[in-house]
Write a protein that holds these residues in place. Structure first.
Motif, PDB file in Angstrom:
ATOM      1  N   GLU A 127      -5.081 -41.506   4.671  1.00  0.00           N
ATOM      2  CA  GLU A 127      -5.099 -41.655   6.131  1.00  0.00           C
ATOM      3  C   GLU A 127      -3.690 -41.530   6.714  1.00  0.00           C
ATOM      4  O   GLU A 127      -3.487 -40.874   7.734  1.00  0.00           O
ATOM      5  N   PHE A 128      -2.716 -42.148   6.047  1.00  0.00           N
ATOM      6  CA  PHE A 128      -1.331 -42.073   6.498  1.00  0.00           C
ATOM      7  C   PHE A 128      -0.833 -40.626   6.462  1.00  0.00           C
ATOM      8  O   PHE A 128      -0.205 -40.150   7.402  1.00  0.00           O
ATOM      9  N   VAL A 188       0.792 -35.539   9.274  1.00  0.00           N
ATOM     10  CA  VAL A 188       0.686 -34.092   9.491  1.00  0.00           C
ATOM     11  C   VAL A 188       0.132 -33.806  10.881  1.00  0.00           C
ATOM     12  O   VAL A 188       0.609 -32.911  11.588  1.00  0.00           O
ATOM     13  N   LYS A 189      -0.853 -34.584  11.287  1.00  0.00           N
ATOM     14  CA  LYS A 189      -1.455 -34.406  12.613  1.00  0.00           C
ATOM     15  C   LYS A 189      -0.409 -34.590  13.712  1.00  0.00           C
ATOM     16  O   LYS A 189      -0.321 -33.779  14.634  1.00  0.00           O
ATOM     17  N   ASN A 231       5.244 -30.954   2.483  1.00  0.00           N
ATOM     18  CA  ASN A 231       4.467 -30.924   1.239  1.00  0.00           C
ATOM     19  C   ASN A 231       3.015 -31.326   1.487  1.00  0.00           C
ATOM     20  O   ASN A 231       2.097 -30.694   0.961  1.00  0.00           O
ATOM     21  N   TRP A 232       2.818 -32.363   2.278  1.00  0.00           N
ATOM     22  CA  TRP A 232       1.454 -32.783   2.583  1.00  0.00           C
ATOM     23  C   TRP A 232       0.710 -31.686   3.324  1.00  0.00           C
ATOM     24  O   TRP A 232      -0.467 -31.431   3.053  1.00  0.00           O
ATOM     25  N   ARG A 233       1.372 -31.021   4.262  1.00  0.00           N
ATOM     26  CA  ARG A 233       0.740 -29.934   5.006  1.00  0.00           C
ATOM     27  C   ARG A 233       0.325 -28.818   4.044  1.00  0.00           C
ATOM     28  O   ARG A 233      -0.765 -28.264   4.139  1.00  0.00           O
ATOM     29  N   ARG A 234       1.205 -28.489   3.107  1.00  0.00           N
ATOM     30  CA  ARG A 234       0.906 -27.437   2.143  1.00  0.00           C
ATOM     31  C   ARG A 234      -0.277 -27.840   1.261  1.00  0.00           C
ATOM     32  O   ARG A 234      -1.107 -27.004   0.897  1.00  0.00           O
ATOM     33  N   GLN A 235      -0.389 -29.126   0.961  1.00  0.00           N
ATOM     34  CA  GLN A 235      -1.510 -29.597   0.149  1.00  0.00           C
ATOM     35  C   GLN A 235      -2.853 -29.365   0.837  1.00  0.00           C
ATOM     36  O   GLN A 235      -3.858 -29.167   0.164  1.00  0.00           O
ATOM     37  N   LEU A 285      -8.862 -31.117   9.512  1.00  0.00           N
ATOM     38  CA  LEU A 285      -8.031 -31.973  10.342  1.00  0.00           C
ATOM     39  C   LEU A 285      -8.166 -31.470  11.768  1.00  0.00           C
ATOM     40  O   LEU A 285      -7.820 -30.338  12.064  1.00  0.00           O
ATOM     41  N   ASP A 286      -8.752 -32.268  12.632  1.00  0.00           N
ATOM     42  CA  ASP A 286      -8.998 -31.892  14.030  1.00  0.00           C
ATOM     43  C   ASP A 286      -9.714 -30.545  14.145  1.00  0.00           C
ATOM     44  O   ASP A 286      -9.330 -29.672  14.913  1.00  0.00           O
ATOM     45  N   GLY A 287     -10.731 -30.346  13.341  1.00  0.00           N
ATOM     46  CA  GLY A 287     -11.522 -29.130  13.433  1.00  0.00           C
ATOM     47  C   GLY A 287     -10.967 -27.956  12.663  1.00  0.00           C
ATOM     48  O   GLY A 287     -11.639 -26.957  12.497  1.00  0.00           O
ATOM     49  N   ALA A 288      -9.740 -28.034  12.193  1.00  0.00           N
ATOM     50  CA  ALA A 288      -9.170 -26.946  11.397  1.00  0.00           C
ATOM     51  C   ALA A 288      -9.540 -27.175   9.946  1.00  0.00           C
ATOM     52  O   ALA A 288      -9.257 -28.228   9.383  1.00  0.00           O
TER      53      ALA A 288
END
Length: 108
Positions: free
Chosen positions: A12-13, A18-19, A44-48, A60-63
């Motif tokens: 969640e964190f 990323v959001k 890194n989290w975004r790439r994951q 994430l938000d519809g994406a």
């Protein structure tokens, strides 16, 4: 000598980080400072989102960040590229035929 143990963050964190970094007007560096993590960690989290299995980080938000969705997007981009190439070829062929027909008419 003991090794420094990396802090584990909840899913969640990570999603929230990323959001927030993806919001207009926010920078990854500023969000990282606010949350007390490095900007690289947020990258890194975004790439994951793009690499992990269907079980984690699927949307994430519809994406949709799932592997299946990414594969479909790549396939559609490839098909679009091929269709554009075909259209260009047909335009060239049509122009060539017009010039050939006009030469035949003027020659007779």
């Amino acid at each position: 000598m003991s090794k420094k143990r990396a802090q584990a963050y909840t899913e969640e964190f990570r999603r929230e980080a990323v959001k927030r970094a993806d919001k207009p007007g926010a920078t990854t560096a500023s969000v990282a400072r606010e949350l007390g993590v490095s900007a690289q960690q947020i990258y890194n989290w975004r790439r994951q989102f793009n690499r992990l299995s269907e079980k984690q980080f699927n949307s994430l938000d519809g994406a949709d960040y799932s592997k299946q969705e990414s594969a479909e997007v790549r396939k559609l981009k490839r098909e679009l590229h091929e269709a554009r190439q075909e259209v260009e070829f047909l335009k060239t062929a049509a122009a060539s035929l017009r010039t050939t027909k006009s030469k035949v008419r003027t020659d007779t």
